[in-house]
Design a protein around this motif. Sequence first.
Motif, PDB file in Angstrom:
ATOM      1  N   LEU A  35       0.845  -1.192   0.000  1.00 16.58           N
ATOM      2  CA  LEU A  35       0.000   0.000   0.000  1.00 16.58           C
ATOM      3  C   LEU A  35       0.884   1.247   0.000  1.00 16.58           C
ATOM      4  N   PRO A  36       0.768   2.064  -1.031  1.00 16.31           N
ATOM      5  CA  PRO A  36       1.492   3.336  -1.013  1.00 16.31           C
ATOM      6  C   PRO A  36       0.909   4.251   0.068  1.00 16.31           C
ATOM      7  N   VAL A  37       1.784   5.035   0.671  1.00 18.73           N
ATOM      8  CA  VAL A  37       1.387   5.995   1.699  1.00 18.73           C
ATOM      9  C   VAL A  37       1.598   7.388   1.109  1.00 18.73           C
ATOM     10  N   VAL A  38       0.566   8.210   1.197  1.00 20.58           N
ATOM     11  CA  VAL A  38       0.632   9.547   0.606  1.00 20.58           C
ATOM     12  C   VAL A  38       0.382  10.620   1.660  1.00 20.58           C
ATOM     13  N   GLU A  39       0.911  11.790   1.353  1.00 18.58           N
ATOM     14  CA  GLU A  39       0.634  12.982   2.157  1.00 18.58           C
ATOM     15  C   GLU A  39       0.377  14.113   1.178  1.00 18.58           C
ATOM     16  N   GLN A  40      -0.805  14.703   1.280  1.00 20.40           N
ATOM     17  CA  GLN A  40      -1.226  15.771   0.368  1.00 20.40           C
ATOM     18  C   GLN A  40      -1.057  15.346  -1.090  1.00 20.40           C
ATOM     19  N   GLY A  41      -1.423  14.090  -1.369  1.00 21.41           N
ATOM     20  CA  GLY A  41      -1.399  13.574  -2.739  1.00 21.41           C
ATOM     21  C   GLY A  41      -0.054  13.119  -3.250  1.00 21.41           C
ATOM     22  N   LYS A  42       1.002  13.274  -2.453  1.00 17.03           N
ATOM     23  CA  LYS A  42       2.342  12.873  -2.888  1.00 17.03           C
ATOM     24  C   LYS A  42       2.781  11.605  -2.170  1.00 17.03           C
ATOM     25  N   LEU A  43       3.466  10.740  -2.900  1.00 15.73           N
ATOM     26  CA  LEU A  43       3.982   9.506  -2.322  1.00 15.73           C
ATOM     27  C   LEU A  43       5.076   9.817  -1.312  1.00 15.73           C
ATOM     28  N   VAL A  44       4.937   9.252  -0.109  1.00 15.65           N
ATOM     29  CA  VAL A  44       5.960   9.450   0.922  1.00 15.65           C
ATOM     30  C   VAL A  44       6.496   8.123   1.460  1.00 15.65           C
ATOM     31  N   GLY A  45       5.827   7.019   1.128  1.00 16.31           N
ATOM     32  CA  GLY A  45       6.286   5.727   1.627  1.00 16.31           C
ATOM     33  C   GLY A  45       5.451   4.590   1.101  1.00 16.31           C
ATOM     34  N   ILE A  46       5.798   3.395   1.553  1.00 14.26           N
ATOM     35  CA  ILE A  46       5.038   2.203   1.162  1.00 14.26           C
ATOM     36  C   ILE A  46       5.044   1.219   2.325  1.00 14.26           C
ATOM     37  N   ILE A  47       3.930   0.520   2.486  1.00  6.74           N
ATOM     38  CA  ILE A  47       3.791  -0.496   3.533  1.00  6.74           C
ATOM     39  C   ILE A  47       3.497  -1.821   2.848  1.00  6.74           C
ATOM     40  N   SER A  48       4.188  -2.862   3.283  1.00  8.40           N
ATOM     41  CA  SER A  48       3.921  -4.194   2.744  1.00  8.40           C
ATOM     42  C   SER A  48       3.234  -5.049   3.796  1.00  8.40           C
ATOM     43  N   ASP A  49       2.629  -6.135   3.350  1.00  2.41           N
ATOM     44  CA  ASP A  49       2.013  -7.055   4.291  1.00  2.41           C
ATOM     45  C   ASP A  49       3.072  -7.649   5.218  1.00  2.41           C
ATOM     46  N   ARG A  50       4.293  -7.765   4.741  1.00  5.45           N
ATOM     47  CA  ARG A  50       5.381  -8.266   5.589  1.00  5.45           C
ATOM     48  C   ARG A  50       5.714  -7.281   6.700  1.00  5.45           C
ATOM     49  N   ASP A  51       5.598  -5.981   6.431  1.00  2.00           N
ATOM     50  CA  ASP A  51       5.806  -4.982   7.485  1.00  2.00           C
ATOM     51  C   ASP A  51       4.796  -5.183   8.604  1.00  2.00           C
ATOM     52  N   ILE A  52       3.553  -5.416   8.212  1.00  2.00           N
ATOM     53  CA  ILE A  52       2.477  -5.619   9.198  1.00  2.00           C
ATOM     54  C   ILE A  52       2.743  -6.892  10.001  1.00  2.00           C
ATOM     55  N   LEU A  53       3.062  -7.976   9.305  1.00  2.45           N
ATOM     56  CA  LEU A  53       3.324  -9.239  10.004  1.00  2.45           C
ATOM     57  C   LEU A  53       4.482  -9.111  10.985  1.00  2.45           C
ATOM     58  N   ARG A  54       5.476  -8.340  10.624  1.00  2.20           N
ATOM     59  CA  ARG A  54       6.650  -8.164  11.476  1.00  2.20           C
ATOM     60  C   ARG A  54       6.329  -7.343  12.727  1.00  2.20           C
ATOM     61  N   LEU A  55       5.404  -6.398  12.616  1.00  3.43           N
ATOM     62  CA  LEU A  55       5.176  -5.458  13.713  1.00  3.43           C
ATOM     63  C   LEU A  55       3.981  -5.765  14.602  1.00  3.43           C
ATOM     64  N   VAL A  56       2.939  -6.338  14.040  1.00  2.00           N
ATOM     65  CA  VAL A  56       1.733  -6.591  14.826  1.00  2.00           C
ATOM     66  C   VAL A  56       1.918  -7.875  15.639  1.00  2.00           C
ATOM     67  N   SER A  57       1.581  -7.787  16.887  1.00  2.00           N
ATOM     68  CA  SER A  57       1.730  -8.937  17.778  1.00  2.00           C
ATOM     69  C   SER A  57       0.900 -10.124  17.284  1.00  2.00           C
ATOM     70  N   PRO A  58       1.475 -11.317  17.301  1.00  3.13           N
ATOM     71  CA  PRO A  58       0.723 -12.504  16.888  1.00  3.13           C
ATOM     72  C   PRO A  58      -0.365 -12.886  17.884  1.00  3.13           C
ATOM     73  N   PHE A  59      -0.389 -12.234  19.055  1.00  3.55           N
ATOM     74  CA  PHE A  59      -1.369 -12.557  20.085  1.00  3.55           C
ATOM     75  C   PHE A  59      -2.653 -11.732  19.979  1.00  3.55           C
ATOM     76  N   VAL A  60      -2.687 -10.750  19.052  1.00  3.92           N
ATOM     77  CA  VAL A  60      -3.891  -9.928  18.883  1.00  3.92           C
ATOM     78  C   VAL A  60      -5.045 -10.833  18.464  1.00  3.92           C
ATOM     79  N   GLY A  61      -6.142 -10.714  19.212  1.00  3.93           N
ATOM     80  CA  GLY A  61      -7.334 -11.504  18.912  1.00  3.93           C
ATOM     81  C   GLY A  61      -7.317 -12.906  19.497  1.00  3.93           C
ATOM     82  N   LYS A  62      -6.273 -13.227  20.234  1.00  2.00           N
ATOM     83  CA  LYS A  62      -6.162 -14.559  20.850  1.00  2.00           C
ATOM     84  C   LYS A  62      -6.522 -14.462  22.329  1.00  2.00           C
ATOM     85  N   VAL A  63      -6.741 -15.598  22.954  1.00  3.32           N
ATOM     86  CA  VAL A  63      -7.120 -15.616  24.370  1.00  3.32           C
ATOM     87  C   VAL A  63      -6.047 -15.023  25.275  1.00  3.32           C
TER      88      VAL A  63
END
Length: 133
Positions: A35-63
């Motif tokens: 997913l490209p990340v924009v600010e005021q219509g200009k590209l400033v970065g990109i996020i990949s699904d791997r970035d999310i997997l690396r950062l979000v705790s695997p315990f979210v939504g678990k008991v």
Amino acid sequence: MLVQDVMVKEVVCVEMDARLPEVKTLLQNRGFHHLPVVEQGKLVGIISDRDILRLVSPFVGKVNEQTRDLDTLNRAAHQVMTRQPITVKANAEVSDVVNWMLKVSISCVPVIDDDEAVIGIVTWRDLISHAKF
């Protein structure tokens, strides 16, 4: 062959302050990997699904989820994104994109116009689907 011939033209972007649950949902529901990340219509970065997997705790939504696990979801896109991603113009040669992807081990290149607005995206899957063997 030019980038404009293989790029996906309908690109979904997120703003810098989008929170990770929104980003994660877009990636999952749309079947995207970037997913490209924009600010005021200009590209400033990109996020990949791997970035999310690396950062979000695997315990979210678990008991055994804890408060600190939920805190990982409070991050904004700008805290997670790769800044200054490699980009390309629509009139660039596809062979140049392939060489960059191989050289720096990336799987996606946003396509921007002269104003740095995202007008397309090229992934390795797009390149494979257009390959002539």
